[in-house]
Design an enzyme around this catalytic site. Structure first.
Site, PDB file in Angstrom:
ATOM      1  N   ARG A  60      56.618  -6.411  -8.237  1.00  0.00           N
ATOM      2  CA  ARG A  60      56.111  -7.073  -7.028  1.00  0.00           C
ATOM      3  C   ARG A  60      54.696  -6.603  -6.716  1.00  0.00           C
ATOM      4  O   ARG A  60      53.859  -7.362  -6.257  1.00  0.00           O
ATOM      5  CB  ARG A  60      57.059  -6.802  -5.852  1.00  0.00           C
ATOM      6  CG  ARG A  60      58.439  -7.458  -6.064  1.00  0.00           C
ATOM      7  CD  ARG A  60      59.411  -7.083  -4.979  1.00  0.00           C
ATOM      8  NE  ARG A  60      59.023  -7.648  -3.696  1.00  0.00           N
ATOM      9  CZ  ARG A  60      59.539  -7.225  -2.541  1.00  0.00           C
ATOM     10  NH1 ARG A  60      60.427  -6.239  -2.518  1.00  0.00           N
ATOM     11  NH2 ARG A  60      59.173  -7.769  -1.395  1.00  0.00           N
ATOM     12  N   ASP A  97      53.699  -7.163   1.885  1.00  0.00           N
ATOM     13  CA  ASP A  97      52.468  -7.613   1.217  1.00  0.00           C
ATOM     14  C   ASP A  97      51.269  -7.328   2.134  1.00  0.00           C
ATOM     15  O   ASP A  97      51.434  -6.924   3.281  1.00  0.00           O
ATOM     16  CB  ASP A  97      52.568  -9.111   0.860  1.00  0.00           C
ATOM     17  CG  ASP A  97      52.693 -10.025   2.093  1.00  0.00           C
ATOM     18  OD1 ASP A  97      53.645 -10.820   2.161  1.00  0.00           O
ATOM     19  OD2 ASP A  97      51.840  -9.923   3.004  1.00  0.00           O
ATOM     20  N   HIS A 112      58.380  -2.419   7.828  1.00  0.00           N
ATOM     21  CA  HIS A 112      59.172  -2.108   6.625  1.00  0.00           C
ATOM     22  C   HIS A 112      58.321  -1.457   5.547  1.00  0.00           C
ATOM     23  O   HIS A 112      58.746  -1.391   4.389  1.00  0.00           O
ATOM     24  CB  HIS A 112      59.811  -3.389   6.064  1.00  0.00           C
ATOM     25  CG  HIS A 112      60.913  -3.904   6.946  1.00  0.00           C
ATOM     26  ND1 HIS A 112      61.455  -5.163   6.807  1.00  0.00           N
ATOM     27  CD2 HIS A 112      61.566  -3.354   7.990  1.00  0.00           C
ATOM     28  CE1 HIS A 112      62.386  -5.354   7.728  1.00  0.00           C
ATOM     29  NE2 HIS A 112      62.467  -4.270   8.464  1.00  0.00           N
ATOM     30  N   GLY A 179      58.737 -17.344  10.346  1.00  0.00           N
ATOM     31  CA  GLY A 179      59.149 -17.192   8.953  1.00  0.00           C
ATOM     32  C   GLY A 179      60.156 -16.097   8.695  1.00  0.00           C
ATOM     33  O   GLY A 179      60.073 -15.408   7.670  1.00  0.00           O
ATOM     34  N   SER A 181      64.523 -15.117   8.907  1.00  0.00           N
ATOM     35  CA  SER A 181      65.859 -15.725   9.026  1.00  0.00           C
ATOM     36  C   SER A 181      66.692 -15.084  10.123  1.00  0.00           C
ATOM     37  O   SER A 181      67.780 -15.545  10.453  1.00  0.00           O
ATOM     38  CB  SER A 181      66.608 -15.586   7.687  1.00  0.00           C
ATOM     39  OG  SER A 181      66.797 -14.199   7.407  1.00  0.00           O
TER      40      SER A 181
HETATM   41  N1  APR Z   1      57.333 -21.755   6.278  1.00  0.00           N
HETATM   42  C1  APR Z   1      58.041 -21.185   7.294  1.00  0.00           C
HETATM   43  N2  APR Z   1      59.239 -20.571   7.127  1.00  0.00           N
HETATM   44  C2  APR Z   1      59.719 -20.540   5.868  1.00  0.00           C
HETATM   45  C3  APR Z   1      59.043 -21.107   4.768  1.00  0.00           C
HETATM   46  C4  APR Z   1      57.798 -21.730   5.015  1.00  0.00           C
HETATM   47  N3  APR Z   1      57.087 -22.301   4.040  1.00  0.00           N
HETATM   48  N4  APR Z   1      59.817 -20.916   3.651  1.00  0.00           N
HETATM   49  C5  APR Z   1      60.917 -20.244   4.055  1.00  0.00           C
HETATM   50  N5  APR Z   1      60.872 -20.031   5.383  1.00  0.00           N
HETATM   51  C6  APR Z   1      61.853 -19.348   6.226  1.00  0.00           C
HETATM   52  C7  APR Z   1      63.285 -19.517   5.768  1.00  0.00           C
HETATM   53  O1  APR Z   1      63.849 -20.690   6.347  1.00  0.00           O
HETATM   54  C8  APR Z   1      63.945 -18.244   6.302  1.00  0.00           C
HETATM   55  O2  APR Z   1      64.446 -18.459   7.611  1.00  0.00           O
HETATM   56  O3  APR Z   1      61.584 -17.957   6.147  1.00  0.00           O
HETATM   57  C9  APR Z   1      62.790 -17.225   6.363  1.00  0.00           C
HETATM   58  C10 APR Z   1      62.888 -16.155   5.307  1.00  0.00           C
HETATM   59  O4  APR Z   1      64.062 -15.413   5.561  1.00  0.00           O
HETATM   60  P1  APR Z   1      64.407 -14.157   4.615  1.00  0.00           P
HETATM   61  O5  APR Z   1      64.265 -14.555   3.195  1.00  0.00           O
HETATM   62  O6  APR Z   1      65.708 -13.612   5.113  1.00  0.00           O
HETATM   63  O7  APR Z   1      63.240 -13.122   4.890  1.00  0.00           O
HETATM   64  P2  APR Z   1      63.074 -12.169   6.144  1.00  0.00           P
HETATM   65  O8  APR Z   1      63.649 -12.786   7.374  1.00  0.00           O
HETATM   66  O9  APR Z   1      61.645 -11.763   6.200  1.00  0.00           O
HETATM   67  O10 APR Z   1      63.959 -10.885   5.728  1.00  0.00           O
HETATM   68  C11 APR Z   1      63.905  -9.771   6.593  1.00  0.00           C
HETATM   69  O11 APR Z   1      65.223  -8.514   5.012  1.00  0.00           O
HETATM   70  O12 APR Z   1      65.748  -7.915   2.884  1.00  0.00           O
HETATM   71  C12 APR Z   1      65.055  -7.526   4.004  1.00  0.00           C
HETATM   72  O13 APR Z   1      63.254  -6.065   3.962  1.00  0.00           O
HETATM   73  C13 APR Z   1      63.603  -7.388   3.729  1.00  0.00           C
HETATM   74  O14 APR Z   1      61.815  -7.685   5.308  1.00  0.00           O
HETATM   75  C14 APR Z   1      62.955  -8.316   4.740  1.00  0.00           C
HETATM   76  C15 APR Z   1      64.037  -8.525   5.775  1.00  0.00           C
END
Ligand code: APR
Length: 241
Positions: A60, A97, A112, A179, A181
């Site tokens: 990464r 990042d 994080h 962005g 979940s």
């Molecule tokens: N624009 C806006 N939102 C987006 C896009 C986009 N182009 N593509 C995806 N998403 C949304 C998805 O719908 C989802 O709700 O971004 C979210 C990403 O969710 P995750 O993959 O769960 O990432 P995140 O919420 O940052 O995870 C939190 O979990 O595993 C740990 O440490 C890791 O920091 C991370 C934490």
């Protein structure tokens, strides 16, 4: 902080970097579909197989350093908000990042940790690091061998700067979630902190409803590169709804 221009806290997650070419974790085909988080994002996994963990972060880190990953319009819009909003704008990112920095954001907390930093578990020194990391690399500060690890917060470890984050959440006038979940605490609980401690306006900007969507007064769905610049433009011209 003036009443007309209260402070703004923006929580960002992997979704804001998706259109820059970096994978999310839980969308279809996301990182946790390909790798078991227990193996690469827990202290137990690191103790069990440090080389596997280093390779996961090396891949990464290399992607961030060597491929043409650039901040996108959403990162740029948040940097504009920090420059042009008369009150404080703090970005609290779950991302490791460096795209917020490269877009120009300066008031930023990586709760994080950061992919381009490493730390020595023997002396605690944190330093910039842009190449592969080997566990047997001696710490440049204390020369201890075997204690170097990515400066990334793993599951079961305490996120960074939580006191400062809580202070900002309780005093802000607008809480934006972009962005993410809403799967991982404490970040997923920040909207509760805002609702319990203050009277901030809350908005979720995401591709789809997060687990905590119903808690937000306002929901704006669409790709971050579209919805974030539009939301920032509206804030700067019309203020907080
Ligand atoms: N624009 C806006 N939102 C987006 C896009 C986009 N182009 N593509 C995806 N998403 C949304 C998805 O719908 C989802 O709700 O971004 C979210 C990403 O969710 P995750 O993959 O769960 O990432 P995140 O919420 O940052 O995870 C939190 O979990 O595993 C740990 O440490 C890791 O920091 C991370 C934490």
């Amino acid at each position: 902080m003036s009443a007309a221009h209260p402070s703004i806290v923006v929580l960002t997650g992997a979704g804001i970097s998706k259109e820059s070419g970096l994978d999310t974790f839980r969308c279809a085909g996301g990182i946790w579909d390909r790798v078991n988080l227990e193996d690469v994002a827990t202290p137990e996994g690191f103790a069990r197989d440090p080389a596997l963990v280093q390779r996961f972060y090396d891949d990464r880190r290399r992607q961030l350093v060597e491929s043409d990953v650039q901040p996108n319009a959403a990162h740029v819009a948040l940097a504009r908000l920090e420059r042009e909003w008369p009150g404080e704008v703090l970005i609290v990112t779950q991302n490791i990042d460096d795209l917020h920095e490269r877009a120009g954001s300066t008031n930023l907390i990586h709760m994080h940790g950061e992919l381009l930093k490493v730390r020595c578990d023997a002396c605690g020194t944190i330093q910039a690091w842009r190449t592969d990391l080997h566990v047997e690399t001696p710490c440049p500060a204390c020369a201890h061998v075997g204690a170097m690890r990515p400066h990334v917060v793993w599951f079961g470890e305490m996120p960074l700067q939580m006191e400062r984050i809580h202070e900002a959440l309780s005093g802000c006038g607008l809480f934006l979630s972009v962005g993410t979940s809403g799967n991982v605490y404490p970040a997923a609980g920040f909207v509760h902190v805002v609702l319990d401690l203050g009277d901030a306006h809350t908005a979720e900007l995401n591709l789809e409803p997060s687990l905590g969507a119903s808690l937000f007064e306002e929901q704006v769905y669409g790709p971050a590169t579209e919805v974030v610049p539009a939301y920032v433009e509206r804030l700067l011209t019309k203020g907080i709804p």
